[in-house]
Write a protein that holds these residues in place. Structure first.
Motif, PDB file in Angstrom:
ATOM      1  N   PHE A  48       0.825  -1.215   0.000  1.00 11.91           N
ATOM      2  CA  PHE A  48       0.000   0.000   0.000  1.00 11.91           C
ATOM      3  C   PHE A  48       0.858   1.263   0.000  1.00 11.91           C
ATOM      4  O   PHE A  48       0.617   2.186  -0.786  1.00 11.91           O
ATOM      5  N   ALA A 115      -1.345   7.215   5.958  1.00  9.15           N
ATOM      6  CA  ALA A 115      -1.866   6.048   5.244  1.00  9.15           C
ATOM      7  C   ALA A 115      -1.612   4.797   6.072  1.00  9.15           C
ATOM      8  O   ALA A 115      -0.502   4.575   6.538  1.00  9.15           O
ATOM      9  N   GLU A 117      -2.907   0.450   6.703  1.00 10.48           N
ATOM     10  CA  GLU A 117      -3.699  -0.679   6.211  1.00 10.48           C
ATOM     11  C   GLU A 117      -3.946  -1.686   7.324  1.00 10.48           C
ATOM     12  O   GLU A 117      -3.216  -1.734   8.313  1.00 10.48           O
ATOM     13  N   LEU A 150      -5.796   7.773   4.648  1.00  8.71           N
ATOM     14  CA  LEU A 150      -6.116   6.772   3.637  1.00  8.71           C
ATOM     15  C   LEU A 150      -6.088   5.416   4.337  1.00  8.71           C
ATOM     16  O   LEU A 150      -5.073   5.033   4.916  1.00  8.71           O
ATOM     17  N   HIS A 152      -6.649   1.385   4.111  1.00  8.65           N
ATOM     18  CA  HIS A 152      -6.724   0.270   3.176  1.00  8.65           C
ATOM     19  C   HIS A 152      -7.090  -1.014   3.916  1.00  8.65           C
ATOM     20  O   HIS A 152      -6.395  -1.432   4.843  1.00  8.65           O
ATOM     21  N   THR A 159     -10.177   0.639  -0.373  1.00  6.34           N
ATOM     22  CA  THR A 159      -9.430   1.781   0.165  1.00  6.34           C
ATOM     23  C   THR A 159     -10.367   2.973   0.326  1.00  6.34           C
ATOM     24  O   THR A 159     -11.156   3.265  -0.578  1.00  6.34           O
ATOM     25  N   LYS A 191     -14.891   6.099  -0.843  1.00  4.36           N
ATOM     26  CA  LYS A 191     -14.177   4.945  -1.386  1.00  4.36           C
ATOM     27  C   LYS A 191     -13.327   5.407  -2.573  1.00  4.36           C
ATOM     28  O   LYS A 191     -13.787   6.209  -3.401  1.00  4.36           O
ATOM     29  N   THR A 194      -9.360   2.013  -7.075  1.00  3.87           N
ATOM     30  CA  THR A 194      -7.914   1.864  -7.233  1.00  3.87           C
ATOM     31  C   THR A 194      -7.512   1.124  -8.509  1.00  3.87           C
ATOM     32  O   THR A 194      -6.358   0.844  -8.715  1.00  3.87           O
ATOM     33  N   ILE A 200      -3.874   5.115  -6.517  1.00  2.00           N
ATOM     34  CA  ILE A 200      -4.694   5.593  -5.385  1.00  2.00           C
ATOM     35  C   ILE A 200      -5.050   7.048  -5.662  1.00  2.00           C
ATOM     36  O   ILE A 200      -4.462   7.962  -5.074  1.00  2.00           O
ATOM     37  N   TYR A 202      -6.295   9.791  -4.917  1.00  2.00           N
ATOM     38  CA  TYR A 202      -6.965  10.479  -3.801  1.00  2.00           C
ATOM     39  C   TYR A 202      -7.271  11.940  -4.099  1.00  2.00           C
ATOM     40  O   TYR A 202      -8.139  12.541  -3.472  1.00  2.00           O
TER      41      TYR A 202
END
Lengths: 213, 213
Positions: A48, A115, A117, A150, A152, A159, A191, A194, A200, A202
């Motif tokens: 990620f 970020a 995950e 962010l 994940h 994500t 959401k 991706t 990503i 964003y």
């Protein structure tokens, strides 16, 4: 924006936490290779963090934004200065970051994010965020910066961008809870699709946030 | 803004370049002590970087801006994982920064700067700035960020804010020259009155820049 098929046949490979900085290093070094392979091989197994870094490279090279990951903070204890060669650090330790990992500028606005995950499927553990990071995000918002996280979900391969205001609100109000239910994230967050380049994207969500604000 | 007498009786102590990161470390650790001593003893002998960090602390604690120094980038080669204790880095090297040292947010705007000092009296050596830092500053300006350099002439005890646009212009047009004449800096830049608290009140100049832009 052209959509590319998702070349991934399995979830992101999760780099062991201890090796985070080493991963980061090789990411920087192999930047050129990665950008090439991202087109050719669809980034199978890329983790990620590496995908976010590649996304930032894409934004930078296309003149869309200047967002960088901050270096990992290191506490240096001992340094040798061998003759005729560069200084060598012989004892050092990883330090906890006092801010978020990513920051930069997009259309004059200050962007700040973290970020993370998880392999959980229904919740995002709050242990991923430290008290001083929450304080930092509050400070950024007080200065009218754009702050978000962010998130994940590796197992679900989903994500989300969650504005920091909602993370802070949840963190402050639900001190007893150890994690954020995914329903809260789905309700308050956005959401991110991706399956494209950049991986990503964003900034598309940030555009929405700026319109809202 | 109240003006305080300048407690310094000699120029800033210039920390040896090799020890920069160690200096930075102790700065972080002794933050509380320093803020206290800044009031009581007028920061005698404090170096330029430490004064900027203290200024940023002041801005943060007064809710005026959120500006941080990025951690020094380190290339990690070897890490030991001793049992029952935290990971120990046993071989690492200092890396050249790819961006500038300071960044953050002020009234929603992205702020980005580099701070350097010289003992020269009539020029500022350009070797203080690397090509990729110049590129980074250009990228930031292209995204409508606020970018500048803080230049401290230690012997003269004068500090200037020079907008990055002028540094870039000079750097690009005068590739043959090894330094910027102080006259150019005085003409294009802004002198910062440092005899007050906070010590390097650069936001006052940033306000002017925002009005100009």
């Amino acid at each position: 924006m052209v959509n590319y098929p998702n070349g991934r046949s399995r979830p992101y490979q999760h780099a062991p936490k201890k090796e985070k900085s080493l991963t980061e290093l090789s990411v920087t070094k192999k930047r050129a290779d990665k950008l090439k392979s991202s087109v050719a091989f669809g980034k199978r197994g890329m983790n990620f963090e590496a995908e976010i870094n590649a996304t930032n490279e894409y934004y930078l090279s296309h003149g869309m934004a200047v967002i960088h990951k901050k270096p990992t903070p290191i506490q240096i204890v001992k340094v040798d200065y061998p003759r005729r060669s560069r200084a060598k650090i012989t004892e050092a330790y990883f330090r906890q970051a006092s801010t978020t990992d990513y920051s930069g500028v997009y259309k004059g606005r200050y962007i700040d994010f973290e970020a993370k995950e998880t392999h959980q499927k229904t919740v995002f553990p709050l242990k991923n965020f430290h008290e001083h990071q929450i304080v930092h995000m509050s400070n950024v918002l007080a200065q009218a910066g754009i702050a978000f996280v962010l998130l994940h979900f590796a197992t679900l391969d989903e994500t989300y961008l969650l504005p920091s205001s909602y993370l802070i609100k949840f963190y402050r109000e639900k001190q007893g809870l150890k994690s954020i239910p995914i329903d809260y994230i789905r309700e308050k967050g956005y959401k991110i699709e991706t399956h494209q380049i950049p991986r990503i994207p964003y900034l598309e969500i940030v555009n929405k946030l700026c319109e809202v604000n």
